[in-house]
Scaffold this motif. Structure first.
Motif, short mmCIF file in Angstrom:
data_model
loop_
_atom_site.label_atom_id
_atom_site.label_comp_id
_atom_site.label_asym_id
_atom_site.label_seq_id
_atom_site.Cartn_x
_atom_site.Cartn_y
_atom_site.Cartn_z
N SER A 1 0.83 -1.19 0.00
CA SER A 1 0.00 0.00 0.00
C SER A 1 0.87 1.25 0.00
CB SER A 1 -0.90 0.01 1.23
OG SER A 1 -1.55 1.26 1.36
N LYS A 2 0.40 2.30 -0.73
CA LYS A 2 1.12 3.58 -0.75
C LYS A 2 0.61 4.51 0.34
CE LYS A 2 2.13 3.43 -5.71
NZ LYS A 2 1.96 4.12 -7.01
N ALA A 3 -0.45 4.12 1.04
CA ALA A 3 -1.02 4.97 2.07
C ALA A 3 -0.06 5.13 3.24
CB ALA A 3 -2.34 4.39 2.56
N LYS A 4 -0.08 6.31 3.82
CA LYS A 4 0.84 6.64 4.92
C LYS A 4 0.10 6.75 6.25
CE LYS A 4 3.63 9.15 1.56
NZ LYS A 4 4.13 10.48 1.13
N GLY A 5 -1.16 6.42 6.26
CA GLY A 5 -1.94 6.48 7.48
C GLY A 5 -3.15 5.59 7.38
N VAL A 6 -3.91 5.55 8.46
CA VAL A 6 -5.13 4.75 8.52
C VAL A 6 -6.30 5.67 8.83
CG1 VAL A 6 -6.36 2.89 9.70
CG2 VAL A 6 -3.91 2.68 9.26
N TYR A 7 -7.35 5.52 8.06
CA TYR A 7 -8.56 6.32 8.22
C TYR A 7 -9.67 5.38 8.67
CZ TYR A 7 -12.13 9.83 6.95
OH TYR A 7 -13.16 10.74 6.96
N VAL B 1 0.42 11.14 14.62
CA VAL B 1 -0.59 12.16 14.86
C VAL B 1 -1.96 11.49 14.76
CG1 VAL B 1 -1.69 14.23 13.93
CG2 VAL B 1 0.80 14.13 14.12
N CYS B 2 -2.72 11.54 15.85
CA CYS B 2 -4.06 10.95 15.89
C CYS B 2 -5.09 12.09 15.83
CB CYS B 2 -4.27 10.16 17.17
SG CYS B 2 -3.21 8.71 17.33
N ILE B 3 -6.03 11.97 14.90
CA ILE B 3 -7.04 13.01 14.68
C ILE B 3 -8.42 12.39 14.85
CG2 ILE B 3 -7.92 14.78 13.12
CD1 ILE B 3 -5.25 14.59 11.60
N ASP B 4 -9.14 12.81 15.87
CA ASP B 4 -10.48 12.29 16.13
C ASP B 4 -11.52 13.22 15.53
OD1 ASP B 4 -12.16 10.35 17.15
OD2 ASP B 4 -12.24 11.21 19.16
N GLU B 5 -12.64 12.62 15.10
CA GLU B 5 -13.78 13.39 14.57
C GLU B 5 -13.37 14.25 13.38
OE1 GLU B 5 -15.12 15.55 17.97
OE2 GLU B 5 -15.11 13.77 19.22
N PHE B 6 -12.67 13.63 12.44
CA PHE B 6 -12.19 14.34 11.26
C PHE B 6 -13.38 14.76 10.41
CE2 PHE B 6 -10.06 15.29 7.40
CZ PHE B 6 -8.72 15.48 7.69
N GLU B 7 -13.50 16.03 10.13
CA GLU B 7 -14.60 16.52 9.32
C GLU B 7 -14.20 17.83 8.69
OE1 GLU B 7 -16.87 16.26 7.19
OE2 GLU B 7 -18.16 15.11 8.52
N LEU B 8 -14.71 18.08 7.49
CA LEU B 8 -14.43 19.32 6.79
C LEU B 8 -15.73 20.07 6.60
CD1 LEU B 8 -11.92 17.99 4.10
CD2 LEU B 8 -11.46 18.93 6.35
N VAL C 1 -3.30 8.61 11.99
CA VAL C 1 -4.52 7.81 12.12
C VAL C 1 -5.66 8.77 12.41
CG1 VAL C 1 -5.72 5.96 13.33
CG2 VAL C 1 -3.25 5.80 12.97
N ALA C 2 -6.74 8.66 11.66
CA ALA C 2 -7.88 9.56 11.82
C ALA C 2 -9.17 8.76 11.95
CB ALA C 2 -7.97 10.52 10.63
N THR C 3 -10.14 9.32 12.66
CA THR C 3 -11.47 8.72 12.71
C THR C 3 -12.49 9.72 12.17
OG1 THR C 3 -12.21 9.55 14.88
CG2 THR C 3 -10.78 7.60 14.87
#
Length: 343
Positions: free
Chosen positions: A82-88, A142-149, A173-175
């Motif tokens: 995988s080329k991804a650098k994080g987990v969503y 870096v952990c990001i919770d409640e990721f939203e735009l 890692v983001a949720t």
């Protein structure tokens, strides 16, 4: 003989917390409710295999230093790297995403940060983009919770930040309740920012979690509102720190405090008592209230209230609109806190 309360009584409507830039960085750690969680304490629903898969994927991700392990390959690429650098981590509210995110932080090598989306955007506002990026670039995770735009500016800014952090070797890692390709839908003209949204989604391996809201098991709706006399009795018997306010006054006060400081407002608060809860009619006010409840839930603050039932705090139009998932998560958390208060 009347009881004499030993509680300290304060008012959120009078709070005006201040946080220095250095405190913002130092404060990017899991909140009290998640300070002792681990992958081992996560209890996946046996009927939902994706919950076990998500736990194992994150455990493998952090223990392998964030590389594309054999497990990631089996789940998401048939063995291809995988080329991804994080987990969503994508899934509905109440399936344990924040528990898993905090577990990832605890299992990771340090330095690492953990915060909600709004806490990171506020960090950028307080420090400026360059310093915030440089500070976060020193992290292993870096952990990001409640990721939203919720607006175009956030879309462009966070897309750039994610790219520059991953280019610096930081694992992310983001949720969220929304897949990366759907971020912003129903809130602004997302189609005008497809390039930024696509670039953002390419940073992640997407892990979906199925399941029902664990907080609703046996607690389908909030308890009935209390009377003024019952709230007085709560104060008379309370210990610790109790914040009592008339609901509309407390909610209106939120407009004077940046959401990143709501957690500081709740420092040391054990119980919240709201008099005369009313349905919120304005969406801007409603979204600030959602942010407050999120921080209350982080800190496991019990809630007592009179007025309308807590599940009537938002209008039907809000529940049916673009922020539906945020409002439903908020109602779920409010219900849990209100039942905690009665237990």
């Amino acid at each position: 003989m009347a009881l004499v309360s030993t509680a300290q009584i304060i008012h959120l409507s009078e709070a005006d917390p201040r946080i220095s830039p250095d405190e913002l960085i130092d404060g990017l750690v899991p909140p009290p409710q998640f300070e002792d969680v681990s992958f081992g304490s996560y209890r996946p629903d046996p009927a939902q295999p994706t919950q076990t898969q998500a736990r194992d994927t994150l455990n493998d991700f952090v223990s392998s230093g964030g590389g594309s392990s054999r497990l990631l390959g089996r789940l998401f690429g048939g063995g291809r790297r995988s080329k991804a650098k994080g987990v969503y981590l994508d899934g509905g509210y109440g399936v344990g995403k924040t528990h898993l995110l905090a577990s990832t932080w605890h299992a990771s090598e340090k330095p690492a940060t953990f915060g909600t989306f709004v806490e990171y955007t506020n960090l950028i506002g307080a420090l400026g983009f360059v310093r915030a990026r440089d500070e976060l670039s020193q992290m292993r995770l870096v952990c990001i919770d409640e990721f939203e735009l919720d607006d175009p500016g956030d879309t462009v800014m966070m897309s750039r930040l994610m790219r520059e952090l991953t280019d610096a070797g930081v694992k992310i890692v983001a949720t969220s309740n929304t897949l990366p390709g759907s971020l912003g839908q129903g809130r602004f003209a997302a189609q005008d920012f497809l390039r930024e949204i696509q670039a953002l989604s390419e940073q992640f391996t997407i892990v979906s979690i199925d399941g029902d809201d664990y907080r609703s098991r046996g607690l389908p709706e909030p308890p009935a509102p209390q009377t003024t006399e019952e709230l007085d009795a709560v104060l008379a018997e309370a210990t610790g720190t109790v914040a009592r306010d008339r609901f509309d006054v407390a909610v209106e006060h939120l407009s004077t405090i940046h959401p990143s400081r709501y957690g500081r407002m709740l420092d040391q608060v054990d119980t919240i008592v709201w008099d005369e809860v009313r349905t919120i009619e304005n969406e801007g006010v409603a979204l600030r209230f959602v942010a407050l409840v999120d921080r209350m839930y982080d800190r496991d603050v019990a809630v007592h209230a009179s007025g309308v039932k807590l599940d009537d705090v938002f209008t039907d139009e809000m529940i049916a609109g673009g922020y539906r998932k945020k409002y439903l998560r908020c109602l779920s958390r409010l219900t849990a806190l209100a039942h905690k208060a009665r237990s």
